[in-house]
Write a protein that holds these residues in place. Structure first.
Motif, PDB file in Angstrom:
ATOM      1  N   PHE A 147       0.836  -1.201   0.000  1.00 43.46           N
ATOM      2  CA  PHE A 147       0.000   0.000   0.000  1.00 43.46           C
ATOM      3  C   PHE A 147       0.873   1.255   0.000  1.00 43.46           C
ATOM      4  O   PHE A 147       0.630   2.190  -0.774  1.00 43.46           O
ATOM      5  N   MET A 148       1.893   1.279   0.853  1.00 43.96           N
ATOM      6  CA  MET A 148       2.787   2.436   0.903  1.00 43.96           C
ATOM      7  C   MET A 148       3.535   2.608  -0.407  1.00 43.96           C
ATOM      8  O   MET A 148       3.677   3.722  -0.918  1.00 43.96           O
ATOM      9  N   SER A 177       1.086   3.812  -3.187  1.00 47.31           N
ATOM     10  CA  SER A 177       0.622   5.176  -2.913  1.00 47.31           C
ATOM     11  C   SER A 177       1.679   6.188  -3.325  1.00 47.31           C
ATOM     12  O   SER A 177       1.375   7.224  -3.911  1.00 47.31           O
ATOM     13  N   THR A 178       2.934   5.885  -3.036  1.00 46.80           N
ATOM     14  CA  THR A 178       4.036   6.776  -3.411  1.00 46.80           C
ATOM     15  C   THR A 178       4.177   6.860  -4.928  1.00 46.80           C
ATOM     16  O   THR A 178       4.346   7.947  -5.480  1.00 46.80           O
ATOM     17  N   GLU A 193       1.871   6.350  -7.180  1.00 44.43           N
ATOM     18  CA  GLU A 193       0.713   7.038  -7.745  1.00 44.43           C
ATOM     19  C   GLU A 193       0.856   8.548  -7.618  1.00 44.43           C
ATOM     20  O   GLU A 193       0.536   9.295  -8.538  1.00 44.43           O
ATOM     21  N   LYS A 194       1.378   9.022  -6.489  1.00 45.73           N
ATOM     22  CA  LYS A 194       1.583  10.458  -6.299  1.00 45.73           C
ATOM     23  C   LYS A 194       2.589  10.998  -7.300  1.00 45.73           C
ATOM     24  O   LYS A 194       2.419  12.082  -7.848  1.00 45.73           O
TER      25      LYS A 194
END
Length: 90
Positions: free
Chosen positions: A23-24, A27-28, A30-31
């Motif tokens: 998840f981490m 998420s990184t 995607e940003k």
């Protein structure tokens, strides 16, 4: 029976850890993909022949202006004054 409980407990703990890690990570990523930059530039000319675009580029470089040739489909653009800030381009 006790070994099964230990194995199941380890499986649950590792699955929670790995899902948190994934998840981490995603998420990184995607940003980073969402952050697109807008560039402002001045188009000096649009040419059909590459030789004409190169001639314009050389003319600008003689005047100490950084100019670049950019293929725009079948035509070739000569651009300069590239910046992330619109005011700097003006």
């Amino acid at each position: 029976m006790e070994n099964k409980k230990v194995i199941i407990s380890f499986a649950i703990v590792f699955s929670i850890l790995f899902s948190g890690l994934y998840f981490m990570l995603f998420s990184t990523l995607e940003k980073q993909m969402d952050e697109q930059k807008v560039l402002y530039m001045i188009q000096v000319g649009l040419f059909d022949k590459k030789e004409n675009a190169k001639a314009m580029q050389m003319k600008l470089r003689k005047d100490k202006i950084d100019a670049y040739v950019w293929n725009k489909g079948k035509q070739i653009a000569v651009v300069c004054g590239i910046s992330e800030e619109e005011n700097n381009t003006k």
